[in-house]
Scaffold this motif. Structure first.
Motif, PDB file in Angstrom:
ATOM      1  N   MET A  98       0.791  -1.224   0.000  1.00 34.97           N
ATOM      2  CA  MET A  98       0.000   0.000   0.000  1.00 34.97           C
ATOM      3  C   MET A  98       0.831   1.286   0.000  1.00 34.97           C
ATOM      4  SD  MET A  98      -2.913  -0.912  -0.649  1.00 34.97           S
ATOM      5  CE  MET A  98      -3.556   0.764  -0.612  1.00 34.97           C
ATOM      6  N   PRO A  99       1.955   1.379   0.743  1.00 38.06           N
ATOM      7  CA  PRO A  99       2.744   2.612   0.622  1.00 38.06           C
ATOM      8  C   PRO A  99       3.216   2.876  -0.811  1.00 38.06           C
ATOM      9  CG  PRO A  99       3.365   1.434   2.613  1.00 38.06           C
ATOM     10  CD  PRO A  99       2.461   0.521   1.834  1.00 38.06           C
ATOM     11  N   ALA A 100       3.631   1.822  -1.525  1.00 41.41           N
ATOM     12  CA  ALA A 100       4.057   1.999  -2.918  1.00 41.41           C
ATOM     13  C   ALA A 100       2.862   2.300  -3.823  1.00 41.41           C
ATOM     14  CB  ALA A 100       4.787   0.751  -3.413  1.00 41.41           C
ATOM     15  N   VAL A 101       1.716   1.707  -3.543  1.00 43.18           N
ATOM     16  CA  VAL A 101       0.508   2.016  -4.309  1.00 43.18           C
ATOM     17  C   VAL A 101       0.153   3.490  -4.137  1.00 43.18           C
ATOM     18  CG1 VAL A 101      -1.974   1.570  -4.489  1.00 43.18           C
ATOM     19  CG2 VAL A 101      -0.386  -0.347  -4.184  1.00 43.18           C
ATOM     20  N   ARG A 102       0.239   3.959  -2.902  1.00 42.41           N
ATOM     21  CA  ARG A 102      -0.124   5.347  -2.595  1.00 42.41           C
ATOM     22  C   ARG A 102       0.831   6.348  -3.240  1.00 42.41           C
ATOM     23  NH1 ARG A 102       1.143   5.554   2.972  1.00 42.41           N
ATOM     24  NH2 ARG A 102       3.212   6.143   2.225  1.00 42.41           N
ATOM     25  N   ASP A 103       2.131   6.115  -3.104  1.00 43.28           N
ATOM     26  CA  ASP A 103       3.119   7.117  -3.524  1.00 43.28           C
ATOM     27  C   ASP A 103       3.616   6.934  -4.945  1.00 43.28           C
ATOM     28  OD1 ASP A 103       2.876   8.111  -0.975  1.00 43.28           O
ATOM     29  OD2 ASP A 103       4.771   7.269  -0.243  1.00 43.28           O
ATOM     30  N   LEU A 104       3.589   5.695  -5.458  1.00 41.78           N
ATOM     31  CA  LEU A 104       4.164   5.408  -6.773  1.00 41.78           C
ATOM     32  C   LEU A 104       3.124   4.919  -7.778  1.00 41.78           C
ATOM     33  CD1 LEU A 104       7.357   3.451  -5.590  1.00 41.78           C
ATOM     34  CD2 LEU A 104       7.116   5.915  -5.978  1.00 41.78           C
ATOM     35  N   ASP A 105       1.873   4.904  -7.368  1.00 39.63           N
ATOM     36  CA  ASP A 105       0.827   4.363  -8.240  1.00 39.63           C
ATOM     37  C   ASP A 105       1.195   2.944  -8.673  1.00 39.63           C
ATOM     38  OD1 ASP A 105      -1.610   4.450  -9.534  1.00 39.63           O
ATOM     39  OD2 ASP A 105      -0.770   5.223 -11.396  1.00 39.63           O
ATOM     40  N   TYR A 106       1.739   2.186  -7.748  1.00 34.83           N
ATOM     41  CA  TYR A 106       2.238   0.838  -8.011  1.00 34.83           C
ATOM     42  C   TYR A 106       1.071  -0.112  -8.264  1.00 34.83           C
ATOM     43  CZ  TYR A 106       4.966  -3.460  -7.095  1.00 34.83           C
ATOM     44  OH  TYR A 106       5.584  -4.680  -7.184  1.00 34.83           O
ATOM     45  N   ALA A 107       1.117  -0.876  -9.350  1.00 40.39           N
ATOM     46  CA  ALA A 107       0.018  -1.766  -9.723  1.00 40.39           C
ATOM     47  C   ALA A 107       0.582  -3.072 -10.271  1.00 40.39           C
ATOM     48  CB  ALA A 107      -0.895  -1.098 -10.747  1.00 40.39           C
ATOM     49  N   PRO A 108       1.155  -3.930  -9.414  1.00 43.57           N
ATOM     50  CA  PRO A 108       1.775  -5.170  -9.895  1.00 43.57           C
ATOM     51  C   PRO A 108       0.739  -6.188 -10.369  1.00 43.57           C
ATOM     52  CG  PRO A 108       1.700  -5.157  -7.504  1.00 43.57           C
ATOM     53  CD  PRO A 108       1.224  -3.800  -7.947  1.00 43.57           C
ATOM     54  N   ARG A 109       1.150  -7.009 -11.295  1.00 45.05           N
ATOM     55  CA  ARG A 109       0.271  -8.022 -11.888  1.00 45.05           C
ATOM     56  C   ARG A 109       0.167  -9.256 -11.001  1.00 45.05           C
ATOM     57  NH1 ARG A 109       3.866  -8.441 -17.036  1.00 45.05           N
ATOM     58  NH2 ARG A 109       4.221  -6.319 -16.279  1.00 45.05           N
ATOM     59  N   ALA A 110      -0.901 -10.030 -11.209  1.00 41.89           N
ATOM     60  CA  ALA A 110      -1.036 -11.334 -10.566  1.00 41.89           C
ATOM     61  C   ALA A 110      -0.010 -12.293 -11.159  1.00 41.89           C
ATOM     62  CB  ALA A 110      -2.448 -11.872 -10.757  1.00 41.89           C
ATOM     63  N   PHE A 111       0.195 -13.416 -10.496  1.00 38.92           N
ATOM     64  CA  PHE A 111       1.223 -14.369 -10.917  1.00 38.92           C
ATOM     65  C   PHE A 111       0.640 -15.330 -11.945  1.00 38.92           C
ATOM     66  CE2 PHE A 111       3.929 -18.220 -10.035  1.00 38.92           C
ATOM     67  CZ  PHE A 111       5.078 -17.697 -10.606  1.00 38.92           C
ATOM     68  N   ALA A 112       0.902 -15.054 -13.210  1.00 40.91           N
ATOM     69  CA  ALA A 112       0.430 -15.892 -14.312  1.00 40.91           C
ATOM     70  C   ALA A 112       1.611 -16.169 -15.233  1.00 40.91           C
ATOM     71  CB  ALA A 112      -0.707 -15.205 -15.064  1.00 40.91           C
ATOM     72  N   PRO A 113       2.532 -17.025 -14.823  1.00 42.71           N
ATOM     73  CA  PRO A 113       3.781 -17.203 -15.576  1.00 42.71           C
ATOM     74  C   PRO A 113       3.585 -17.933 -16.889  1.00 42.71           C
ATOM     75  CG  PRO A 113       3.638 -18.803 -13.799  1.00 42.71           C
ATOM     76  CD  PRO A 113       2.470 -17.865 -13.621  1.00 42.71           C
TER      77      PRO A 113
END
Length: 288
Positions: free
Chosen positions: A263-278
């Motif tokens: 959440m801190p990275a989402v808040r400050d960096l608009d971080y939006a990592p993907r789900a794990f679908a290798p």
């Protein structure tokens, strides 16, 4: 045109970051031990942090995508002028701090010292530093965990795990890490901060491995073993040089939850990592 200096630009995180910076119109100076081919907007210099070539006296941003301790020493000794410093560390700073393995504790200590040095040096120079701590990295076929699992599974058609290996994990794709580094450049709230960068999905270790094995062509089989039998197999693998760095502490962590707050990275960096679908290609090394 803004100027960037990248250490580790040919690495698994540095390469996608370099492509993003080029797309944003940056001019890039990148350091490499090898001699990558020339690219528009990129000046490659041959050398390393111990014996660097002549570098620009001033850049708009410095990015470290390689070993944090080596970068921290270089940065403290350099006279380079840069208002922005973004460096990758690791959540191993927390997960290995109290490890029973002396080598792992040393790794955590070096990460802690590296972060402290970068922050202190940046503060003394009036620069803004941001530290990024990925969890379990994958996506470029050059990581030491999931790509190693895939390589073993390709060779033998199966991969062994001890029963009950259900500690939670958050694998994170290299492209999402590159996005976070790019966004940190112009995120004032990230100055002087360190962020955990987990992946977009939390799942048990066993399920993570199953998805890796299912992605391979052909798919490989999961072989679950009783703990005593797995320890014997692991000992044999170590003797054969096939399990370097995998000790009893790493075995215990398979049963432990290693979960971090995004959440801190989402808040400050608009971080939006993907789900794990290798996919299979994510576990094959490429220089492209």
């Amino acid at each position: 045109m803004r100027e960037a200096l990248i250490f580790g630009g040919s690495g698994q995180i540095g390469r996608p970051l370099l492509h993003r910076l080029r797309g944003e119109g940056w001019h890039i100076t990148a350091l490499s031990r090898g001699t990558p081919p020339d690219e528009p907007g990129v000046q490659w210099l041959r050398g390393d942090l111990q014996t660097p070539p002549a570098l620009p006296a001033r850049v708009d941003a410095i990015f470290s995508c390689g070993p944090l301790d080596a970068f921290a020493r270089w940065y403290a000794d350099s006279g380079i002028d840069s208002a922005r410093v973004i460096a990758f560390g690791s959540t191993s700073l927390d997960t290995k701090r109290a490890s029973s393995d002396r080598h792992e504790r040393e790794v955590a200590a070096r990460l802690h010292q590296g972060e402290s040095t970068v922050f202190a040096t940046a503060s003394a120079r009036g620069a803004a530093a941001t530290l990024l701590r990925p969890t379990l990295v994958y996506g470029a076929g050059r990581d030491a965990t999931l790509s190693r699992i895939a390589a073993i599974a390709r060779r033998f058609g199966c991969f062994p795990l001890p029963r009950g290996a259900c500690g939670l994990r958050q694998p994170v794709h290299v492209e999402d890490l590159a996005d976070a580094a790019l966004r940190a450049i112009d995120a004032p709230a990230s100055a002087g901060q360190a962020y955990a960068l987990p992946g977009g999905e939390t799942l048990p270790y066993r399920e993570m491995v199953v998805r890796v094995l299912s992605a391979l062509q052909p798919p490989a089989r999961l072989l679950e073993l009783p703990a005593p039998l797995f320890r014997l197999a692991l000992q044999a693998a170590r003797l054969g040089g096939r399990a370097p760095g995998f000790g009893s502490a790493a075995l215990r962590r398979m049963h432990q939850d290693l979960v971090f707050d995004a959440m801190p990275a989402v808040r400050d960096l608009d971080y939006a990592p993907r789900a794990f679908a290798p996919t299979a290609e994510m576990f094959v090394a490429s220089e492209a």
